[in-house]
Scaffold this motif. Structure first.
Motif, PDB file in Angstrom:
ATOM      1  N   LEU A 140      73.918 -50.531 111.557  1.00  0.00           N
ATOM      2  CA  LEU A 140      74.784 -51.174 111.791  1.00  0.00           C
ATOM      3  C   LEU A 140      74.486 -52.343 112.859  1.00  0.00           C
ATOM      4  N   ARG A 172      78.197 -54.756 116.548  1.00  0.00           N
ATOM      5  CA  ARG A 172      79.147 -53.688 116.307  1.00  0.00           C
ATOM      6  C   ARG A 172      78.937 -52.420 117.083  1.00  0.00           C
ATOM      7  N   GLU A 232      83.242 -51.372 107.730  1.00  0.00           N
ATOM      8  CA  GLU A 232      81.748 -51.035 107.343  1.00  0.00           C
ATOM      9  C   GLU A 232      81.673 -49.797 106.146  1.00  0.00           C
TER      10      GLU A 232
END
Length: 249
Positions: free
Chosen positions: A33, A37, A135
């Motif tokens: 990620l 984030r 995600e």
């Protein structure tokens, strides 16, 4: 509003470093990620520093946070009506837990207790569900993990239903040996698993575990090595497990 923390669980006032993406980079679920984030998640989380032997989650409580284990080790377990402990698994640093209650909104399905001093981040249910929507790679990892848990629990049900205590202990020792790594037909379990922990893992009592371990030591499959337990003949242990499971050719 979040549900209160379980008894013995204290939120910390973490440092800026702890709240940064650096700590969450240790969590396998969040691998890859972006820094942005991870920084956002770090701010959304509550951070906890918990001593060893403290409860984190209690079975049947209505609390949907997902926990990210930054450091330490925890045990997922529960207790039967007669007080016997049944252990499902141990989770190491980098793993997460609590996602079942977060996904279905139901009560906790097990207790979780710290085995070592641990640092954790907890993410509330709404933030976790938003993460899964935003995600897809994280959602896929959650699905893969749940599928793996179903397989593990299915195998355990079969073992408990069809294997005797002796065979269940052999299977558990083989599982631990594979996790520790087998080299040259040997595996070193350091520290040696406690007899009571093995008993709770295979649904028996400590005395029977002790008797069966002594049999394996006398037969040369196991050997005590200080505070460690050496699986001295992993291939033989594997054959013993395969034969009773019907896997042997």
């Amino acid at each position: 509003m979040r549900a209160p923390l379980s008894p013995g669980m204290a939120p910390t006032t973490p440092s800026t470093t702890l709240r940064s993406s650096l700590a969450l980079r240790r969590i396998a679920l969040l691998e890859g990620l972006s820094d942005q984030r991870l920084d956002l998640l770090a701010q959304q989380c509550l951070w906890h520093s918990v001593e060893a032997g403290k409860p984190l989650l209690l079975r049947a409580e209505q609390q949907g946070d997902v926990f990210l284990l930054v450091s330490g080790r925890v045990r997922v377990t529960t207790y039967s009506a007669n007080g016997r402990q049944v252990t499902f698994r141990d989770s190491e640093a980098g793993e997460h837990f609590g996602d079942i209650a977060a996904l279905d909104g139901g009560p906790r399905s097990a207790d979780v207790v710290t085995l070592e001093p641990s640092v954790l981040a907890s993410l509330d249910r709404l933030s976790f569900m938003a993460l899964l929507r935003d995600e897809p790679v994280v959602a896929e990892r959650v699905m893969q993990r749940l599928a793996s848990l179903v397989r593990q629990l299915s195998e355990r049900v079969i073992d408990l239903s069809t294997l005797g205590v002796q065979n269940r202990l052999h299977a558990e020792l083989l599982r631990l040996a594979r996790i520790a790594g087998v080299e040259g037909n040997q595996s070193r379990l350091d520290p040696a698993p406690k007899h009571a922990a093995l008993a709770s893992q295979i649904s028996t009592n400590r005395e029977q575990v002790t008797r069966e371990l002594n049999v394996l030591v006398r037969s040369g499959v196991l050997r005590k090595d200080g505070k460690a337990l050496l699986v001295a003949d992993a291939a033989r242990l594997e054959r013993m497990v395969s034969q009773v499971r019907g896997d042997a050719g």
